[in-house]
Design a protein around this motif. Structure first.
Motif, PDB file in Angstrom:
ATOM      1  N   LYS A  64       0.715  -1.173   0.118  1.00 37.93           N
ATOM      2  CA  LYS A  64       0.047  -0.007  -0.042  1.00 37.93           C
ATOM      3  C   LYS A  64       0.702   1.428   0.136  1.00 37.93           C
ATOM      4  O   LYS A  64       0.678   2.310  -0.573  1.00 37.93           O
ATOM      5  CB  LYS A  64      -1.037  -0.093   1.220  1.00 37.93           C
ATOM      6  N   SER A  65       1.865   1.434   0.786  1.00 43.26           N
ATOM      7  CA  SER A  65       3.020   2.286   0.762  1.00 43.26           C
ATOM      8  C   SER A  65       3.417   2.577  -0.625  1.00 43.26           C
ATOM      9  O   SER A  65       3.520   3.667  -1.084  1.00 43.26           O
ATOM     10  CB  SER A  65       3.924   1.999   1.878  1.00 43.26           C
ATOM     11  N   LEU A  66       3.999   1.446  -1.161  1.00 42.73           N
ATOM     12  CA  LEU A  66       4.592   1.702  -2.287  1.00 42.73           C
ATOM     13  C   LEU A  66       3.618   2.330  -3.252  1.00 42.73           C
ATOM     14  O   LEU A  66       4.125   3.207  -4.281  1.00 42.73           O
ATOM     15  CB  LEU A  66       5.225   0.403  -2.911  1.00 42.73           C
ATOM     16  N   GLY A 124       2.340   9.529  -5.969  1.00 40.57           N
ATOM     17  CA  GLY A 124       2.984  10.599  -5.809  1.00 40.57           C
ATOM     18  C   GLY A 124       4.043  10.846  -6.777  1.00 40.57           C
ATOM     19  O   GLY A 124       4.108  12.180  -7.174  1.00 40.57           O
ATOM     20  N   ALA A 125       4.948  10.001  -7.120  1.00 39.54           N
ATOM     21  CA  ALA A 125       5.830  10.097  -8.247  1.00 39.54           C
ATOM     22  C   ALA A 125       5.419  10.528  -9.443  1.00 39.54           C
ATOM     23  O   ALA A 125       5.922  11.438 -10.180  1.00 39.54           O
ATOM     24  CB  ALA A 125       6.725   8.828  -8.240  1.00 39.54           C
ATOM     25  N   LEU A 180       7.665  14.698   0.026  1.00 38.06           N
ATOM     26  CA  LEU A 180       7.010  13.095  -0.019  1.00 38.06           C
ATOM     27  C   LEU A 180       5.672  13.515  -0.353  1.00 38.06           C
ATOM     28  O   LEU A 180       4.705  14.241   0.422  1.00 38.06           O
ATOM     29  CB  LEU A 180       7.298  12.436   1.335  1.00 38.06           C
ATOM     30  N   LEU A 181       5.101  12.984  -1.579  1.00 35.08           N
ATOM     31  CA  LEU A 181       3.688  12.784  -1.902  1.00 35.08           C
ATOM     32  C   LEU A 181       3.255  11.545  -1.580  1.00 35.08           C
ATOM     33  O   LEU A 181       3.587  10.619  -2.292  1.00 35.08           O
ATOM     34  CB  LEU A 181       3.527  13.304  -3.303  1.00 35.08           C
ATOM     35  N   LEU A 182       1.984  11.270  -0.844  1.00 37.89           N
ATOM     36  CA  LEU A 182       1.702  10.071  -0.541  1.00 37.89           C
ATOM     37  C   LEU A 182       0.131  10.112  -1.025  1.00 37.89           C
ATOM     38  O   LEU A 182      -0.718  10.689  -0.099  1.00 37.89           O
ATOM     39  CB  LEU A 182       1.617   9.487   1.049  1.00 37.89           C
ATOM     40  N   LEU A 183      -0.172   9.688  -1.916  1.00 33.38           N
ATOM     41  CA  LEU A 183      -1.630   9.683  -2.616  1.00 33.38           C
ATOM     42  C   LEU A 183      -2.361   8.520  -2.636  1.00 33.38           C
ATOM     43  O   LEU A 183      -1.903   7.717  -3.259  1.00 33.38           O
ATOM     44  CB  LEU A 183      -1.540  10.269  -4.132  1.00 33.38           C
ATOM     45  N   VAL A 190       2.974  15.511   1.708  1.00 32.44           N
ATOM     46  CA  VAL A 190       1.540  15.745   1.517  1.00 32.44           C
ATOM     47  C   VAL A 190       1.122  14.450   1.496  1.00 32.44           C
ATOM     48  O   VAL A 190       1.427  13.584   0.708  1.00 32.44           O
ATOM     49  CB  VAL A 190       1.204  16.615   0.087  1.00 32.44           C
ATOM     50  N   ALA A 191       0.220  14.243   2.526  1.00 32.62           N
ATOM     51  CA  ALA A 191      -0.311  12.823   2.502  1.00 32.62           C
ATOM     52  C   ALA A 191      -1.922  12.954   2.311  1.00 32.62           C
ATOM     53  O   ALA A 191      -2.682  13.558   3.199  1.00 32.62           O
ATOM     54  CB  ALA A 191       0.013  12.031   3.913  1.00 32.62           C
ATOM     55  N   VAL A 192      -2.679  12.314   1.529  1.00 32.67           N
ATOM     56  CA  VAL A 192      -4.012  12.327   1.181  1.00 32.67           C
ATOM     57  C   VAL A 192      -4.483  11.094   1.184  1.00 32.67           C
ATOM     58  O   VAL A 192      -4.167  10.099   0.192  1.00 32.67           O
ATOM     59  CB  VAL A 192      -4.256  13.135  -0.259  1.00 32.67           C
TER      60      VAL A 192
END
Length: 173
Positions: free
Chosen positions: A45-47, A53-54, A76-79, A99-101
């Motif tokens: 899930k994290s990947l 984000g990338a 770090l973008l975590l979408l 930014v974590a959404v």
């Protein structure tokens, strides 16, 4: 004198800081497999969030000549799947922030907005963070929303500001 100090140090460091568990309290191999499956699921899930984000960073880089918007590579973008990140023309998110959404969450950054280094934006499931046009968010600021945060146009926030949007329900006893 040196020998006394050395013997005191040896006595001090001879004791373990963390107690060793007795043999019967150590987890079994079956528990290790369950923990490993949970950890593998979290890792996948994290990947996926990092990959989204990338891809977002690359698309912003490609559209930079037209839109003049960018997110620093060190940010770090975590979408999560089903989340939305919109960045207006001429806006910038500086280095070493995040930014974590979560799923169903939205972050909307207006035009000509600057979010400085080390700032964090975290949005829970179904929540929103809306930042208007011509906004300056100082370094190492923190925005966390479980409901909604709305910042209007032409606002300047200082460094180390925390904005927390949400609702807590209290039960009377």
């Amino acid at each position: 004198m040196h020998c006394l100090a050395f013997s005191v140090l040896c006595t001090f460091f001879a004791e373990p800081y963390f107690p060793v568990l007795p043999m019967e309290t150590k987890p079994s191999h079956a528990m290790n497999r369950v923990i490993s499956k949970k950890m593998l699921g979290s890792l996948i899930k994290s990947l996926r969030c990092r990959a989204r984000g990338a891809i977002t960073k690359v698309s912003l880089m490609v559209s930079f000549p037209l839109r003049r918007s960018r997110v620093a590579w060190s940010t770090l973008l975590l979408l999560d799947a089903g989340s939305a990140l919109r960045i207006g023309t001429g806006s910038i998110v500086r280095a070493y922030g995040s930014v974590a959404v979560a799923a169903g969450g939205t972050v909307a950054i207006g035009q000509r907005t600057a979010i400085m280094q080390g700032s964090e934006i975290a949005v829970s499931r179904g929540a929103k963070v809306e930042i208007g046009n011509d906004v300056y968010v100082g370094a190492y600021s923190n925005m966390r929303s479980s409901r909604r945060i709305k910042i209007g146009d032409n606002v300047h926030l200082a460094q180390f500001v925390s904005l927390v949007g949400g609702q807590h329900s209290f039960i009377e006893r």
